[in-house]
Design an enzyme around this catalytic site. Sequence first.
Site, PDB file in Angstrom:
ATOM      1  N   ALA A 218       1.487   8.986  -1.437  1.00  0.00           N
ATOM      2  CA  ALA A 218       2.144  10.104  -2.122  1.00  0.00           C
ATOM      3  C   ALA A 218       3.366  10.575  -1.336  1.00  0.00           C
ATOM      4  CB  ALA A 218       1.156  11.249  -2.320  1.00  0.00           C
ATOM      5  N   ALA A 219       3.339  10.414  -0.025  1.00  0.00           N
ATOM      6  CA  ALA A 219       4.547  10.603   0.789  1.00  0.00           C
ATOM      7  C   ALA A 219       5.254   9.245   0.760  1.00  0.00           C
ATOM      8  CB  ALA A 219       4.174  11.004   2.209  1.00  0.00           C
TER       9      ALA A 219
ATOM     10  N   CYS B 275      12.242  -7.118   0.990  1.00  0.00           N
ATOM     11  CA  CYS B 275      13.193  -6.051   1.321  1.00  0.00           C
ATOM     12  C   CYS B 275      13.776  -6.281   2.723  1.00  0.00           C
ATOM     13  CB  CYS B 275      12.508  -4.692   1.234  1.00  0.00           C
ATOM     14  SG  CYS B 275      11.492  -4.292   2.662  1.00  0.00           S
TER      15      CYS B 275
ATOM     16  N   ILE C 110       0.866  -1.179   0.000  1.00  0.00           N
ATOM     17  CA  ILE C 110       0.000   0.000   0.000  1.00  0.00           C
ATOM     18  C   ILE C 110       0.901   1.228   0.000  1.00  0.00           C
ATOM     19  CG2 ILE C 110      -1.791   1.255   1.266  1.00  0.00           C
ATOM     20  CD1 ILE C 110      -2.540  -1.521   2.541  1.00  0.00           C
ATOM     21  N   GLU C 111       0.841   1.968  -1.109  1.00  0.00           N
ATOM     22  CA  GLU C 111       1.754   3.103  -1.268  1.00  0.00           C
ATOM     23  C   GLU C 111       1.084   4.415  -0.856  1.00  0.00           C
ATOM     24  OE1 GLU C 111       3.264   2.647  -5.293  1.00  0.00           O
ATOM     25  OE2 GLU C 111       4.552   1.000  -4.613  1.00  0.00           O
TER      26      GLU C 111
ATOM     27  N   CYS D 171       4.977  -2.596   2.724  1.00  0.00           N
ATOM     28  CA  CYS D 171       5.111  -3.804   1.909  1.00  0.00           C
ATOM     29  C   CYS D 171       4.016  -4.828   2.218  1.00  0.00           C
ATOM     30  CB  CYS D 171       6.451  -4.473   2.170  1.00  0.00           C
ATOM     31  SG  CYS D 171       7.867  -3.516   1.652  1.00  0.00           S
TER      32      CYS D 171
ATOM     33  N   GLU E 252       4.336  -8.030   2.822  1.00  0.00           N
ATOM     34  CA  GLU E 252       4.673  -8.960   3.905  1.00  0.00           C
ATOM     35  C   GLU E 252       4.328  -8.368   5.260  1.00  0.00           C
ATOM     36  OE1 GLU E 252       6.519  -7.835   1.397  1.00  0.00           O
ATOM     37  OE2 GLU E 252       8.189  -9.173   0.913  1.00  0.00           O
TER      38      GLU E 252
HETATM   39  O1  LIG Z   1       9.126  -7.848  -1.122  1.00  0.00           O
HETATM   40  C1  LIG Z   1       8.669  -6.728  -1.419  1.00  0.00           C
HETATM   41  C2  LIG Z   1       9.384  -5.782  -2.174  1.00  0.00           C
HETATM   42  C3  LIG Z   1       8.754  -4.578  -2.480  1.00  0.00           C
HETATM   43  N1  LIG Z   1       7.490  -4.336  -2.045  1.00  0.00           N
HETATM   44  C4  LIG Z   1       6.805  -3.095  -2.441  1.00  0.00           C
HETATM   45  C5  LIG Z   1       7.201  -1.814  -1.797  1.00  0.00           C
HETATM   46  C6  LIG Z   1       6.769  -0.812  -2.843  1.00  0.00           C
HETATM   47  O2  LIG Z   1       5.375  -0.555  -2.737  1.00  0.00           O
HETATM   48  C7  LIG Z   1       6.989  -1.535  -4.164  1.00  0.00           C
HETATM   49  C8  LIG Z   1       8.270  -1.146  -4.885  1.00  0.00           C
HETATM   50  O3  LIG Z   1       9.354  -1.275  -4.027  1.00  0.00           O
HETATM   51  O4  LIG Z   1       7.002  -2.910  -3.834  1.00  0.00           O
HETATM   52  C9  LIG Z   1       6.790  -5.256  -1.294  1.00  0.00           C
HETATM   53  O5  LIG Z   1       5.628  -5.052  -0.942  1.00  0.00           O
HETATM   54  N2  LIG Z   1       7.427  -6.406  -0.974  1.00  0.00           N
HETATM   55 ZN   LIG Z   2       9.386  -5.114   2.458  1.00  0.00          ZN
END
Ligand SMILES: O=c1ccn([C@H]2C[C@H](O)[C@@H](CO)O2)c(=O)[nH]1
Ligand SMILES: [Zn+2]
Length: 132
Positions: free
Chosen positions: A46-47, A86, A43-44, A53, A55
Amino acid sequence: MKMDQLIGEAKIARDRAYVPYSKFKVGAALLSDDGQVFHGCNIENAAYSMCNCAERTALFKAYSDGVKNFSAIAVVADTDRPVPPCGACRQVISELCPPDMKVVLTNLKGDISELTVEELLPGAFSPEDLHE
Ligand SMILES: O=c1ccn([C@H]2C[C@H](O)[C@@H](CO)O2)c(=O)[nH]1
Ligand SMILES: [Zn+2]
């Protein structure tokens, strides 16, 4: 639950990703000892630094529902190799999941890499390190 089923659940979670910035969808499915599956997507925001992530979404959902014992996590993304979590997720998984728990990394082509939490982050900083 079979691991291919758990991977299917991770793909369902991936479809719910909110990724207007990276367009990179990730899904996770966390299996608890009592057989529940917790879905997580990335879930991204704008900031950008507020992005969460897949996980950690799954783990935090389970924890906040009072579920703390897990037997496997599957993660999927559209990557060339099985998606590598990550560093932040490796750290959080290391603290909240048992060291011998199964971690199933995969991609949409069906490549699978299966490892343990200990293998995901060998020598992780842990709560014991806080003791004097
Ligand atoms: O294992 C991972 C690697 C990246 N991301 C997400 C973070 C970001 O929203 C997008 C690009 O990095 O992917 C994850 O959710 N899990
Ligand atoms: Zn991660």
